[in-house]
Design an enzyme around this catalytic site. Sequence first.
Site, mmCIF file in Angstrom:
data_model
loop_
_atom_site.group_PDB
_atom_site.id
_atom_site.type_symbol
_atom_site.label_atom_id
_atom_site.label_comp_id
_atom_site.label_asym_id
_atom_site.label_seq_id
_atom_site.Cartn_x
_atom_site.Cartn_y
_atom_site.Cartn_z
ATOM 1 N N ASN A 9 0.873 -1.180 0.000
ATOM 2 C CA ASN A 9 0.000 0.000 0.000
ATOM 3 C C ASN A 9 0.907 1.226 0.000
ATOM 4 O O ASN A 9 1.505 1.550 1.021
ATOM 5 C CB ASN A 9 -0.889 -0.019 1.252
ATOM 6 C CG ASN A 9 -1.649 1.283 1.432
ATOM 7 O OD1 ASN A 9 -1.792 2.062 0.495
ATOM 8 N ND2 ASN A 9 -2.144 1.512 2.651
ATOM 9 N N LYS A 11 0.139 4.287 -0.232
ATOM 10 C CA LYS A 11 -0.458 5.511 0.323
ATOM 11 C C LYS A 11 -0.173 6.674 -0.636
ATOM 12 O O LYS A 11 -0.152 6.465 -1.842
ATOM 13 C CB LYS A 11 0.051 5.795 1.731
ATOM 14 C CG LYS A 11 0.019 4.543 2.617
ATOM 15 C CD LYS A 11 0.314 4.827 4.042
ATOM 16 C CE LYS A 11 0.484 3.507 4.782
ATOM 17 N NZ LYS A 11 0.380 3.654 6.221
ATOM 18 N N HIS A 97 -9.271 1.373 5.377
ATOM 19 C CA HIS A 97 -7.951 1.557 5.995
ATOM 20 C C HIS A 97 -8.104 2.534 7.164
ATOM 21 O O HIS A 97 -8.881 3.489 7.095
ATOM 22 C CB HIS A 97 -6.963 2.100 4.965
ATOM 23 C CG HIS A 97 -5.549 2.064 5.436
ATOM 24 N ND1 HIS A 97 -5.048 3.007 6.309
ATOM 25 C CD2 HIS A 97 -4.546 1.185 5.205
ATOM 26 C CE1 HIS A 97 -3.783 2.705 6.568
ATOM 27 N NE2 HIS A 97 -3.452 1.609 5.917
ATOM 28 N N GLU A 99 -6.399 4.937 8.096
ATOM 29 C CA GLU A 99 -6.191 6.360 7.741
ATOM 30 C C GLU A 99 -7.441 6.949 7.100
ATOM 31 O O GLU A 99 -7.763 8.119 7.305
ATOM 32 C CB GLU A 99 -4.959 6.488 6.819
ATOM 33 C CG GLU A 99 -3.675 6.247 7.597
ATOM 34 C CD GLU A 99 -2.534 5.670 6.779
ATOM 35 O OE1 GLU A 99 -2.588 5.722 5.535
ATOM 36 O OE2 GLU A 99 -1.585 5.140 7.398
ATOM 37 N N GLU A 167 -5.177 -4.962 10.864
ATOM 38 C CA GLU A 167 -4.133 -3.944 10.980
ATOM 39 C C GLU A 167 -4.293 -3.184 12.290
ATOM 40 O O GLU A 167 -5.030 -2.185 12.342
ATOM 41 C CB GLU A 167 -4.242 -2.950 9.822
ATOM 42 C CG GLU A 167 -4.084 -3.563 8.449
ATOM 43 C CD GLU A 167 -3.509 -2.550 7.462
ATOM 44 O OE1 GLU A 167 -2.456 -2.834 6.909
ATOM 45 O OE2 GLU A 167 -4.095 -1.471 7.289
ATOM 46 N N GLY A 173 2.794 2.114 10.622
ATOM 47 C CA GLY A 173 3.750 3.200 10.415
ATOM 48 C C GLY A 173 4.518 3.588 11.666
ATOM 49 O O GLY A 173 5.160 4.636 11.700
ATOM 50 N N SER A 213 3.661 -2.320 10.206
ATOM 51 C CA SER A 213 5.128 -2.368 10.285
ATOM 52 C C SER A 213 5.714 -3.735 9.933
ATOM 53 O O SER A 213 6.694 -4.179 10.543
ATOM 54 C CB SER A 213 5.606 -1.908 11.667
ATOM 55 O OG SER A 213 5.211 -0.566 11.891
#
Length: 256
Positions: A9, A11, A97, A99, A167, A173, A213
């Site tokens: 991904n 992003k 996701h 985010e 996730e 991240g 991660s």
Amino acid sequence: MRKTIIAGNWKMNKTFLEADDFFANLVENIEDKELFGVEIVVCPPSLYLELASDTAQESAIFMGAQNVSEHDSGAFTGEISAPMLSSMDLEFCIVGHSERRKYFGDTDELVNMKIQNLLKNNISPIVCLGESLAERENEQTKEVVLGQLEGAFHNIEMSEEIVIAYEPIWAIGTGKTASPQQAQEIHKLIRDWLSEKYSDEIAGKTHILYGGSMNPGNVENLLQQPDIDGGLIGGASLETGKFNDMIDVAIALRNN
Ligand code: PEP
């Protein structure tokens, strides 16, 4: 038997030239390899989907989008619909996701609508879910994940096309990965939920990816867990060397 899916991904990263270079390098890395049931997916920014789609046609790589509108068409400036993605021959699309949930207000209800739109257009949704650090510390992880599953899959007929990505938000991240045991516990919870809600057959066929991660140093231990069927990888998927190394670990594990 389930495959191992290694999905990147990107992003909001990479210029067009960087994307082009990345794909050329990835194609070169895999072109003469036996993949042994490893499926490679890249989800670049939608601006590069034509490049991605051309690359996919000439290689064994599958491509995905990072988001889709819940609407089919119309006055929704800046949005991209499932029929549009389908017209670019895309195979996958990430939905829900963390985010998107955090910055763009994607709720379980929206995620549900997006999944329905993608399925109607023959695109496999990669449905992301996971708990925050506070929820984990308050021992609410299972409750949160089960709630997200119920919300995302409300009235959805489960099919093999659907991929789920666990996730944990605290691992995205941050460089903090869930331990293989922590990840396996939640993957098993998800698979048990699929069994109960749908059937053992569906549960056995559904791919459940881990994201948070994942990198060349931890991918092997994570992939060795019985209910982890691959990874959704952010940061480490941006560097060709790291992404290629992770693909190679997945191939080696399948080949053993
Ligand atoms: C992600 O964005 O889905 C993700 C898992 O990111 P990272 O690998 O950088 O934690």
